[in-house]
Motif scaffolding. Structure first.
Motif, PDB file in Angstrom:
ATOM      1  N   UNK A   6       0.781  -1.231   0.000  1.00  0.00           N
ATOM      2  CA  UNK A   6       0.000   0.000   0.000  1.00  0.00           C
ATOM      3  C   UNK A   6       0.808   1.273   0.000  1.00  0.00           C
ATOM      4  N   UNK A   7       2.121   1.141  -0.130  1.00  0.00           N
ATOM      5  CA  UNK A   7       2.985   2.319  -0.187  1.00  0.00           C
ATOM      6  C   UNK A   7       3.794   2.309  -1.481  1.00  0.00           C
ATOM      7  N   UNK A   8       4.192   3.494  -1.904  1.00  0.00           N
ATOM      8  CA  UNK A   8       5.100   3.655  -3.032  1.00  0.00           C
ATOM      9  C   UNK A   8       6.365   4.316  -2.498  1.00  0.00           C
ATOM     10  N   UNK A   9       7.488   3.626  -2.626  1.00  0.00           N
ATOM     11  CA  UNK A   9       8.731   4.056  -1.989  1.00  0.00           C
ATOM     12  C   UNK A   9       9.733   4.535  -3.023  1.00  0.00           C
ATOM     13  N   UNK A  10      10.210   5.744  -2.851  1.00  0.00           N
ATOM     14  CA  UNK A  10      11.246   6.267  -3.737  1.00  0.00           C
ATOM     15  C   UNK A  10      12.540   5.496  -3.532  1.00  0.00           C
ATOM     16  N   UNK A  11      13.216   5.181  -4.618  1.00  0.00           N
ATOM     17  CA  UNK A  11      14.482   4.460  -4.515  1.00  0.00           C
ATOM     18  C   UNK A  11      15.562   5.291  -3.830  1.00  0.00           C
ATOM     19  N   UNK A  12      15.331   6.583  -3.699  1.00  0.00           N
ATOM     20  CA  UNK A  12      16.294   7.428  -2.984  1.00  0.00           C
ATOM     21  C   UNK A  12      16.408   7.023  -1.515  1.00  0.00           C
ATOM     22  N   UNK A  13      15.379   6.390  -0.974  1.00  0.00           N
ATOM     23  CA  UNK A  13      15.447   5.915   0.408  1.00  0.00           C
ATOM     24  C   UNK A  13      16.459   4.788   0.553  1.00  0.00           C
ATOM     25  N   UNK A  14      16.781   4.139  -0.572  1.00  0.00           N
ATOM     26  CA  UNK A  14      17.808   3.101  -0.610  1.00  0.00           C
ATOM     27  C   UNK A  14      19.165   3.683  -1.025  1.00  0.00           C
ATOM     28  N   UNK A  15      19.142   4.728  -1.820  1.00  0.00           N
ATOM     29  CA  UNK A  15      20.370   5.295  -2.388  1.00  0.00           C
ATOM     30  C   UNK A  15      21.060   6.301  -1.469  1.00  0.00           C
ATOM     31  N   UNK A  16      20.277   7.158  -0.839  1.00  0.00           N
ATOM     32  CA  UNK A  16      20.838   8.251  -0.040  1.00  0.00           C
ATOM     33  C   UNK A  16      21.285   7.767   1.338  1.00  0.00           C
ATOM     34  N   UNK A  17      22.294   8.455   1.875  1.00  0.00           N
ATOM     35  CA  UNK A  17      22.774   8.176   3.232  1.00  0.00           C
ATOM     36  C   UNK A  17      22.396   9.348   4.131  1.00  0.00           C
TER      37      UNK A  17
END
Length: 201
Positions: A6-17
């Motif tokens: 039920x959520x759409x997650x930006x890949x930046x949450x995986x990429x950014x520190x």
């Protein structure tokens, strides 16, 4: 974007520190900006109900602003938020500690066991900003220059955004949702990433 329960997650949450560095930023997010912290309706109702318990954790000008504006307001964008003591100033619930660092009075009251509610989820989730869509809730990474120290600290410690925010993500979506996100991340890491295109001069 990655779809997950039920959520759409930006890949930046995986990429950014990202790891907050309060010694460097001094809690500037409590002081800077043109509006207060976004509130859920139930959060606004809770703050109003427990304002007496929160008063000892507020500054005098914060108390005066609440007396004048109320415990929550609707900003110029039509969003329910915490009030500011004045335009482009700190949140009414913010107060400096002995090191000169801004801290959330709501969170401090919770830590002292005075109230059963922690700081607004929008603050707890930052630098993630959420947006309710028709069928999903979108989670995006929000960049803010004042958080440059947090980006540097996160890069040094190699902590990705979603892992830094584990506690708040579990609070919002539950342990199962977070555990499955970890699995999604492990699969995402294994996937080959497109190489950046070279600029043609």
């Amino acid at each position: 974007m990655i779809e997950h329960q039920g959520t759409l997650i930006s890949e930046e949450l995986f990429e950014k520190r990202f790891v907050c560095d309060l010694s460097a930023c001094k809690g500037a997010c409590c002081e800077q900006g043109d509006s207060g912290a976004p509130l859920e309706p139930e959060e606004a109702a809770f703050i109003k109900k427990h304002i007496k318990e929160l008063l000892p954790y507020m500054t005098e000008r914060g108390k005066a602003a609440v007396k004048k504006q109320g415990t929550s307001i609707v900003d110029s964008d039509g969003e329910l938020v915490t009030p500011l003591v004045q335009e482009y100033a700190e949140c009414v619930y913010a107060k400096k500690d002995t090191t000169g660092t801004w801290k959330c009075g709501i969170d401090n009251a919770w830590r002292d066991g005075k109230i059963p509610f922690r700081k607004p989820i929008s603050c707890h989730l930052y630098p993630i900003r959420t947006e309710k869509l028709k069928y999903h809730e979108a989670l995006n990474y929000h960049e803010w220059p004042i958080c440059a120290p947090a980006c540097s600290c996160g890069a040094k410690l190699d902590v990705v955004v979603f892992r830094f925010l584990k506690e708040s993500l579990v609070r919002r979506y539950g342990q199962e949702w977070y555990d499955e996100l970890e699995i999604i991340y492990q699969e995402w890491v294994k996937k080959p990433k497109p190489k950046a295109k070279k600029q043609i001069r």
